[in-house]
Structure formats: C-alpha cells, structure tokens
Design a protein around this motif. Structure first.
Motif, PDB file in Angstrom:
ATOM      1  N   ASP A 117      -7.427   5.638  -4.657  1.00  0.00           N
ATOM      2  CA  ASP A 117      -6.289   5.996  -3.802  1.00  0.00           C
ATOM      3  C   ASP A 117      -5.443   7.106  -4.423  1.00  0.00           C
ATOM      4  OD1 ASP A 117      -7.052   4.110  -1.949  1.00  0.00           O
ATOM      5  OD2 ASP A 117      -5.804   2.527  -2.793  1.00  0.00           O
ATOM      6  N   TYR A 140       0.831  -1.206   0.000  1.00  0.00           N
ATOM      7  CA  TYR A 140       0.000   0.000   0.000  1.00  0.00           C
ATOM      8  C   TYR A 140       0.864   1.253   0.000  1.00  0.00           C
ATOM      9  CZ  TYR A 140      -3.592   3.330   1.421  1.00  0.00           C
ATOM     10  OH  TYR A 140      -4.447   4.402   1.465  1.00  0.00           O
ATOM     11  N   ASN A 165       1.291   4.364  -3.044  1.00  0.00           N
ATOM     12  CA  ASN A 165       1.228   5.803  -2.829  1.00  0.00           C
ATOM     13  C   ASN A 165       2.558   6.480  -3.145  1.00  0.00           C
ATOM     14  OD1 ASN A 165      -1.525   6.604  -1.413  1.00  0.00           O
ATOM     15  ND2 ASN A 165      -0.921   4.615  -0.588  1.00  0.00           N
ATOM     16  N   ASN A 202     -10.975   4.659   2.432  1.00  0.00           N
ATOM     17  CA  ASN A 202     -10.588   3.294   2.087  1.00  0.00           C
ATOM     18  C   ASN A 202     -11.562   2.262   2.633  1.00  0.00           C
ATOM     19  OD1 ASN A 202      -8.371   4.106   0.670  1.00  0.00           O
ATOM     20  ND2 ASN A 202      -6.923   3.856   2.353  1.00  0.00           N
TER      21      ASN A 202
END
Length: 654
Positions: free
Chosen positions: A595, A495, A499, A533
């Motif tokens: 995201d 994750y 990002n 999320n």
C-alpha cells in the motif's frame, strides 16, 4: 521532543524541484500534548491505587476481615477479627475456592490468612485437623481452634468445604489456588452458557490439557511456517504467486480428502471395541469430523470459484510482489516489526492489568451484608475504571499506529532514495527517530479517531449481549446493524489512517491534510487501487490459508493418532486460530508495504515526468506493473474512458 522549526515559507516557488523527505515540521502538536496529559491521567490512576494501599492488598492478599496477610494490621472499627497479626500467615486461603461469582467478579467464599497451602487433598475434618497440627496452618475460621475441628457442631460451617482440593500458592500473589483442572472447569461452565451438557465441557477441557504439548508444538510450527513464507516472499517473489496458488489447491484438496477419509474410517470402526465410557467421546469425534469435512468441502469449492474469476490478474500481482520483495531485501528489519509491536503491546497490557487489579483492591473498608470487609471507592473516583478502559483502547491503537508510521517512513525512505546504496544504515531506526521528533501528534490523533469509533461499537456489543433473549426482533436487528456499520467504518478509517501516515511521512503535513490528500488519490484511482488491493490482498490471504491449512492438517494427524482418546475439537480450533493470528501479523507487514509503495508511486508521477531534472524515483518494475494493469483491464472490458486518463496522484499543499 527535539521538535524542529516550522515548515518552509509558503512563498517559495511552486515550480522548484520537489524533493520529498526534506521539509520537516512537527505535526498535530496539540494532540500530542493531549495524549501526554491523558497518559499522565493513567499514571495518576496507577499511583492512586498504589498510594491507597492497594499494592499490598493485591500482592499479599487480605482475608474477609480486612487483614493483610504477612503483616501486622490495624483494628477496623466495628469489624470482628480485624487488627490481627498475620506476620507468619502469608497466604490467602478460600474455604470454597471453586465458588465464583462471575457477575460481581469475586469468589463467594470466606478468605483466611494461613501459614501454608494444603498440597494434598484433605477429605475429612480429621485430615484438616491433622494438617493444622502438623503444619501450624489453621484452615478453619479464626474463631475455631484446631482441637475443635472434629468436635464442634459449627465446624461444617466454619471449616472449608470437603474435600479440600490440593492447592499451591500463586507466584508473587500469595493465593492458594486449586491445582485440579476440574475446579476451573466449573468456572468455564458458568462462562459458556450455550453448553447444556456439562460433561461435554469437561471432555473439551480434558482434551486441551491432554494435548497441551501437541498444541504448543503446532503453535511453534505456525510461527516457523510464517517465517519461511516471509523468506520466500523476499527471495523468490516472482514465483511466489504460482507456488502459493498450487500449494493452496493441493492443500485444500488434500485436507478435504483426509477429513473425509478419517470420517469414513472412524465410521466403519467397530463400536464393540470401544469402552462404554469412551463411546460418547467417539460419537463426538465422528460428528466433529463430519462437520469439518463438509465445511472443508464448501470452503474448497468457494476458493476454486474465486481463483477461477481472478486467474487473469494473477500475473499482474507478480510484478508488485517483486518490488515489495526488493524492499524487504534492503530493509530486512521489517520482518521483525511485528515482534517489537507485540512486545510493546504486551508490556502495556501487563501494566494495564496490574493497574486494574490495583483498582479492584483500592478504596475504603466497608462491611457487606454478610459482615465481611470489602474495599470500595466512593465519589467521582469510582468511575476511574472507565478512564482506564478508554486508555486501554487509545494507547493500544497508538502503539499499532506507531508501527504503521514506522513502516511507512522506512518504505518512503527506500522509495525516494534514487541510489539505494545511499540508504541510511538502519532505515527503520531513522523512521522511528522521525516519528518521535515530528509525528507523535499525528499518530495520537489518528489512533484517537479509531478509539471514538471502537468505544460505541463495544458498548453496543455489551448491550446486545446483556439483552440477549430479552429484546424483540426489531431491536435485535437495529443493534446488529449499528454494530456492523461501526465495524465497517472502523475498517475504512484504519485503511485511510494508514495512507494518511504515508502522506505525513512524505510531506510532513498534519493528519487532516494528509488524510484528505490520501482520500483524494484513493478515490481518483479507485480502479487501480481495487486491482492492486484485491489481487494482492487475496494472494496474501492465500498465504494465510496455506499456513492455517498446513498447521491444521498436521494437528489432525497428530491428534487423531495420539494415545489418549480425548475430544480434540477445541485443541484443533486453538491451533488454527493461533496459526491465523501469527500469519496475519507477518503478512500484514507485507500488505502494508504494498500500500505504501502504491501511494509513493502516485506522488512520484505528480511531481516528476521522467525529463532531465525531474527523473522518476520509482522502480521500473512498478511502472511496468501499472502499464500491464491498464492493458489487462482494457482487454477485460473494464477500462473505458476512466482507464485512459492519467494517474491523478496527491497534490502537495504549499
């Protein structure tokens, strides 16, 4: 690589207007060079295995005496029956093809080069002799002439195990493989150790083979449903959440009801009408239906409880999905991104498996304890397969990371283009171009970090499987805890990497800087990240559940009413797993877009305040979503001082 010059001078004024996507510099070049060197090493392994003759042994095959089929061979010292001319014997035939040694990964049987594979079952030595005389293909060892097959006392040891199963040559690899599925069932029995009753496994495999057309049709149905869901997300995102919620409720209730109905129906059916040999199959199906029905009931109850808790936040997700839907309208090629990634992975996996097969046949000829020839690599080169395994993990993660960087770059381009009419003709290709020119090193570094975590976890899993039943309770608990911790760490890093790739696509910073900045913004806005999320991922999960439930329900109806009365537990599991994987591949792209949009919004609020000359890049709907989220959390009593503060986005280092 066409790498551009270094970044602009740090002495530039920090007060000038911030413009994303303008400053471009190559990031993490040392890691790109390291990855290239590693790939060269992978190529060396492939070249070495081919250059040492492994390619011919792999494709054409070789017998137990070191002779390659289909060509003349050189004599090996102290090896009988070596150096034979097999120009007209192009196929490898095993005297006992179903005798597989799983530990040493080979067939425990004498291998011969023959002119033809027996297409029909040969039940006696007379049939073997007749086949040799008719087709010119001797199936017994080279020391025994066809005329001696029925008269020699050694024929039982030197000829194939009777009955000889019908076989056909494997395309491109010239091996005679049995066509009867029962032979492969024995392989599976050795692999699946938890099955104590071998007849159960035979019935399971029989069910798969009987239902193969239905399985293929249901897999295609799951693919179509995933595409339809992506179209719905794109065009009617505002009502998608409510549609998915209602369909999941109806689907879970309907699926549970159908399972209980089928269970009650089969339980009431008279047992006298069932043939004795099918009675066990009927009992297995009844037991499976009961397990399915109970599991579906528990799942439905848990699902309803979760939806009850999150019902107030469903409306907030609609706005976020609406913005993401606009992205797919302007970037339709994003829908096909999983196909290109899967295609690249398949190409690499095929190359990796072929090289692994080459490695299995490379090396020098040595005699084993039975006097047969094996090819083994000695010295440091025998550890090449470890390097090869690391390459499988790193390069696979590299390909997946390239997909993440490509999607992030395309969405970033969309977000930071004020006039959407000025978007590049193909933002996806423009993102791929930036990836290749500037950011391959960043992707290589990020994928290597995942590899460093994945390899220890796989080693611990292997140790746990090898020591299963031998270790004490404390050691078993420690191993499982370590495996679980490494798995959680891998998910967190995945994750964070995603990002970090978004930050790199915006600011063109190296991996460490991007990861640090992304981590700061995620921590400082933890509540909002959790809200977005949690609700967004949950709705996408409901979409996956919808596809799996729809495919599984169709499978239950088709398999229950098919003519052949076989065990359909395994076919249904295969179909549901494939449906989930397909749905995950498609909806994970949507999750990735959400995201990336949130991170872009955070950076936008840092460098712009809406005043003239510093207008926002964001969509108005996204701003409304955040404001509504703040209000909803305050109303729910989860806000407080932390919610009143301004969003603290990422700082760009200059």
């Amino acid at each position: 690589m066409g790498c551009c010059s270094s970044a602009s001078s740090a002495a530039q004024s920090s007060k000038r207007e911030w413009k994303p996507l303008e400053d471009r510099s190559c990031t993490d070049i040392p890691w790109l060079l390291l990855f290239i060197l590693f790939c060269i090493g992978m190529g060396f392994i492939c070249g070495f295995s081919v250059a040492t003759g492994a390619a011919a042994r792999l494709v054409s095959g070789y017998d137990s005496y070191g002779n390659i089929c289909g060509q003349k061979n050189a004599k090996l010292e102290a090896v009988p029956n070596s150096g034979m001319d097999h120009t007209h014997r192009k196929y490898v035939f095993f005297l006992d093809p179903c005798n597989l040694d799983l530990i040493n990964r080979k067939i425990k049987s004498v291998a011969l080069c023959v002119a033809a594979c027996p297409r029909q079952e040969l039940k006696t030595l007379s049939d073997v002799q007749k086949f040799a005389e008719t087709n010119g293909s001797a199936l017994c060892t080279y020391d025994l002439k066809p005329s001696e097959y029925t008269t020699s006392s050694k024929a039982s040891a030197l000829c194939p195990k009777l009955p000889v199963p019908a076989s056909a040559p494997i395309p491109f690899f010239h091996r005679c493989a049995p066509v009867n599925i029962s032979c492969y069932a024995k392989f599976a029995e050795a692999l699946i150790t938890f099955v104590s009753d071998n007849s159960v496994l035979h019935r399971l495999i029989s069910g798969v083979m009987t239902s193969k057309e239905i399985i293929l049709g249901l897999c295609l149905l799951s693919l179509v449903l995933s595409m339809i869901l992506m179209v719905i997300i794109r065009y009617i995102s505002r009502v998608l959440v409510w549609i998915v919620t209602i369909l999941v409720i109806l689907g879970s209730l309907g699926g549970t009801g159908v399972l209980w109905w089928l269970y009650a129906k089969q339980r009431r059916s008279p047992k006298e009408a069932v043939l004795p040999e099918q009675l066990q199959i009927a009992e297995d199906n009844l037991r499976a239906l009961l397990i399915y029905a109970v599991s579906a009931t528990v799942f439905t109850v848990i699902l309803f409880l979760i939806m009850l808790v999150m019902r107030k936040r469903v409306a907030l997700t609609i706005a976020l999905f609406h913005v993401a839907g606009k992205v797919f309208i302007h970037l339709p090629l994003l829908v096909f991104q999983p196909f290109w990634t899967f295609f690249a992975l398949v190409l690499f996996w095929v190359y990796w498996i072929m090289t692994l097969l080459f490695l299995g046949t490379t090396g020098s000829a040595v005699q084993n304890d039975q006097g047969f020839v094996e090819f083994r690599v000695s010295g440091p080169l025998q550890y090449m397969w470890w390097y090869h395994v690391v390459g499988l993990i790193w390069i696979s993660e590299f390909i997946l990371a390239c997909q993440q960087m490509t999607v992030a770059g395309a969405v970033v381009t969309y977000y930071f283009t004020r006039d959407k009419r000025n978007l590049p003709f193909t933002p996806i290709l423009a993102s791929v171009n930036r990836l290749i020119r500037y950011h391959l090193g960043t992707v290589a570094k990020g994928s290597f970090i995942i590899t460093l975590v994945k390899i220890p976890r796989m080693i611990l899993m292997y140790i746990h499987s090898q020591l299963k039943g031998k270790e004490n309770a404390c050691a078993r608990c420690v191993l499982k805890s370590c495996i679980c911790c490494l798995w959680c760490l891998e998910k967190c890093l995945n994750y964070l990497n995603q990002n970090a790739y978004t930050a790199t696509a915006i600011n063109s910073t190296n991996f460490c800087t991007s990861a640090k900045d992304a981590f700061v913004i995620l921590v400082e806005n933890a509540l909002r990240v959790a809200a977005i999320n949690t609700v967004g991922d949950f709705m996408l999960f409901l979409g996956k559940v919808l596809i799996v439930c729809s495919t599984g329900l169709a499978g239950i109806m088709l398999l229950n009413y098919q003519q052949d009365y076989t065990v359909w537990v395994l076919p249904l599991i295969i179909v549901c797993l494939f449906a989930f994987l397909v749905a995950h591949c498609f909806l994970s792209i949507y999750e990735m877009v959400v995201d990336v949009l949130f991170l872009c919004f955070a950076i936008d609020t840092k460098y712009n305040d809406g005043s003239p000359g510093r207008e926002f890049y964001m969509d108005k709907v996204l701003m409304e979503f955040v404001e509504n989220s703040r209000k909803a959390m305050k109303e729910a009593g989860k806000g407080g001082v932390a919610d009143a503060r301004e969003l603290k986005p990422m700082l760009k280092k200059r």
